[in-house]
Design a protein around this motif. Structure first.
Motif, PDB file in Angstrom:
ATOM      1  N   GLY A 136      -0.651  63.162  97.749  1.00 17.28           N
ATOM      2  CA  GLY A 136       0.592  63.053  98.510  1.00 17.28           C
ATOM      3  C   GLY A 136       1.696  62.455  97.659  1.00 17.28           C
ATOM      4  O   GLY A 136       1.437  61.746  96.692  1.00 17.28           O
ATOM      5  N   ILE A 137       2.919  62.720  98.044  1.00 14.81           N
ATOM      6  CA  ILE A 137       4.078  62.297  97.254  1.00 14.81           C
ATOM      7  C   ILE A 137       4.292  60.791  97.318  1.00 14.81           C
ATOM      8  O   ILE A 137       4.697  60.177  96.342  1.00 14.81           O
ATOM      9  N   GLN A 138       4.036  60.171  98.456  1.00 18.24           N
ATOM     10  CA  GLN A 138       4.308  58.745  98.610  1.00 18.24           C
ATOM     11  C   GLN A 138       3.162  57.851  98.141  1.00 18.24           C
ATOM     12  O   GLN A 138       3.251  56.642  98.225  1.00 18.24           O
ATOM     13  N   ASN A 139       2.101  58.423  97.641  1.00 22.32           N
ATOM     14  CA  ASN A 139       0.929  57.654  97.266  1.00 22.32           C
ATOM     15  C   ASN A 139       1.115  57.005  95.900  1.00 22.32           C
ATOM     16  O   ASN A 139       1.649  57.613  94.977  1.00 22.32           O
ATOM     17  N   GLU A 140       0.670  55.778  95.758  1.00 21.16           N
ATOM     18  CA  GLU A 140       0.787  55.054  94.490  1.00 21.16           C
ATOM     19  C   GLU A 140      -0.173  55.562  93.424  1.00 21.16           C
ATOM     20  O   GLU A 140      -0.098  55.141  92.275  1.00 21.16           O
ATOM     21  N   GLU A 141      -1.056  56.452  93.791  1.00 19.92           N
ATOM     22  CA  GLU A 141      -2.021  56.995  92.840  1.00 19.92           C
ATOM     23  C   GLU A 141      -1.353  57.782  91.716  1.00 19.92           C
ATOM     24  O   GLU A 141      -1.964  58.016  90.681  1.00 19.92           O
ATOM     25  N   CYS A 142      -0.123  58.209  91.915  1.00 15.99           N
ATOM     26  CA  CYS A 142       0.545  59.100  90.953  1.00 15.99           C
ATOM     27  C   CYS A 142       1.605  58.400  90.103  1.00 15.99           C
ATOM     28  O   CYS A 142       2.380  59.062  89.406  1.00 15.99           O
ATOM     29  N   VAL A 143       1.645  57.094  90.123  1.00 15.19           N
ATOM     30  CA  VAL A 143       2.693  56.362  89.404  1.00 15.19           C
ATOM     31  C   VAL A 143       2.654  56.654  87.907  1.00 15.19           C
ATOM     32  O   VAL A 143       3.696  56.880  87.286  1.00 15.19           O
ATOM     33  N   ARG A 144       1.491  56.661  87.309  1.00 14.67           N
ATOM     34  CA  ARG A 144       1.399  56.932  85.869  1.00 14.67           C
ATOM     35  C   ARG A 144       1.942  58.320  85.532  1.00 14.67           C
ATOM     36  O   ARG A 144       2.687  58.491  84.562  1.00 14.67           O
ATOM     37  N   GLU A 145       1.570  59.309  86.343  1.00 13.53           N
ATOM     38  CA  GLU A 145       2.049  60.675  86.113  1.00 13.53           C
ATOM     39  C   GLU A 145       3.566  60.761  86.286  1.00 13.53           C
ATOM     40  O   GLU A 145       4.255  61.434  85.508  1.00 13.53           O
ATOM     41  N   GLU A 146       4.093  60.080  87.292  1.00 11.28           N
ATOM     42  CA  GLU A 146       5.543  60.084  87.526  1.00 11.28           C
ATOM     43  C   GLU A 146       6.288  59.433  86.370  1.00 11.28           C
ATOM     44  O   GLU A 146       7.313  59.943  85.899  1.00 11.28           O
ATOM     45  N   LEU A 147       5.781  58.299  85.885  1.00  9.63           N
ATOM     46  CA  LEU A 147       6.440  57.600  84.781  1.00  9.63           C
ATOM     47  C   LEU A 147       6.329  58.379  83.477  1.00  9.63           C
ATOM     48  O   LEU A 147       7.258  58.384  82.671  1.00  9.63           O
ATOM     49  N   THR A 148       5.215  59.058  83.269  1.00  7.10           N
ATOM     50  CA  THR A 148       5.048  59.885  82.066  1.00  7.10           C
ATOM     51  C   THR A 148       6.026  61.055  82.083  1.00  7.10           C
ATOM     52  O   THR A 148       6.646  61.379  81.061  1.00  7.10           O
ATOM     53  N   GLU A 149       6.188  61.670  83.250  1.00  4.40           N
ATOM     54  CA  GLU A 149       7.153  62.762  83.373  1.00  4.40           C
ATOM     55  C   GLU A 149       8.571  62.243  83.154  1.00  4.40           C
ATOM     56  O   GLU A 149       9.368  62.849  82.429  1.00  4.40           O
ATOM     57  N   LYS A 150       8.878  61.093  83.745  1.00  6.44           N
ATOM     58  CA  LYS A 150      10.214  60.509  83.574  1.00  6.44           C
ATOM     59  C   LYS A 150      10.495  60.226  82.098  1.00  6.44           C
ATOM     60  O   LYS A 150      11.585  60.494  81.595  1.00  6.44           O
ATOM     61  N   ARG A 151       9.498  59.710  81.388  1.00 10.08           N
ATOM     62  CA  ARG A 151       9.678  59.424  79.974  1.00 10.08           C
ATOM     63  C   ARG A 151       9.996  60.698  79.195  1.00 10.08           C
ATOM     64  O   ARG A 151      10.860  60.710  78.322  1.00 10.08           O
ATOM     65  N   CYS A 152       9.303  61.784  79.512  1.00 10.34           N
ATOM     66  CA  CYS A 152       9.554  63.052  78.836  1.00 10.34           C
ATOM     67  C   CYS A 152      11.011  63.474  79.015  1.00 10.34           C
ATOM     68  O   CYS A 152      11.695  63.806  78.051  1.00 10.34           O
ATOM     69  N   PHE A 153      11.477  63.469  80.267  1.00  7.79           N
ATOM     70  CA  PHE A 153      12.865  63.855  80.521  1.00  7.79           C
ATOM     71  C   PHE A 153      13.846  62.873  79.895  1.00  7.79           C
ATOM     72  O   PHE A 153      14.883  63.276  79.367  1.00  7.79           O
ATOM     73  N   ALA A 154      13.517  61.589  79.921  1.00  9.42           N
ATOM     74  CA  ALA A 154      14.402  60.582  79.325  1.00  9.42           C
ATOM     75  C   ALA A 154      14.554  60.832  77.828  1.00  9.42           C
ATOM     76  O   ALA A 154      15.670  60.808  77.299  1.00  9.42           O
TER      77      ALA A 154
END
Length: 124
Positions: free
Chosen positions: A25-43
């Motif tokens: 699910g989108i609101q689940n904290e289980e995906c924080v690492r994946e979200e931050l890794t994606e953000k780093r790529c775009f950054a």
């Protein structure tokens, strides 16, 4: 491989984030690492200077010696506890304030490019 066949450099982390969201699910904290890794790529792709300051520049240390760490190691240590070893034992208030400004600059740049409102790889 011609330019139309080249894959976007942030496709792999975006796919991992999408898979995680589908599983947890989108609101689940289980995906924080994946979200931050994606953000780093775009950054690193869209906000080179701000990304360098956040991910690579060492914290400004008044005392010499010991690990210096970076703002990303400090701010994201909840998601990447393995990076805590790169941080000094104590982080001064001035270092936290320094990082707050860097985080603000990076967020402003990413927002300008539409990162965060919707994930860029999810767009049609």
């Amino acid at each position: 491989m011609n330019s139309s066949q080249r894959r976007h450099p942030c496709t792999p982390p975006s796919l991992k984030r999408q898979e995680c969201h589908m599983m947890h699910g989108i609101q689940n904290e289980e995906c924080v690492r994946e979200e931050l890794t994606e953000k780093r790529c775009f950054a690193e792709l869209l906000c080179k200077r701000e990304a360098m300051n956040f991910y690579r520049e060492p914290l400004p240390r008044k005392r010499q010696g010991g690990p210096k760490g970076s703002c990303s190691a400090l701010v994201e240590k909840f998601a990447f506890p393995e990076n805590e070893l790169a941080l000094p034992d104590t982080v001064q208030k001035s270092e936290r304030e320094h990082c707050r400004g860097i985080v603000h600059d990076l967020a402003k740049c990413l927002s300008k490019h539409g990162v965060g409102r919707t994930n860029l790889m999810d767009r049609p």
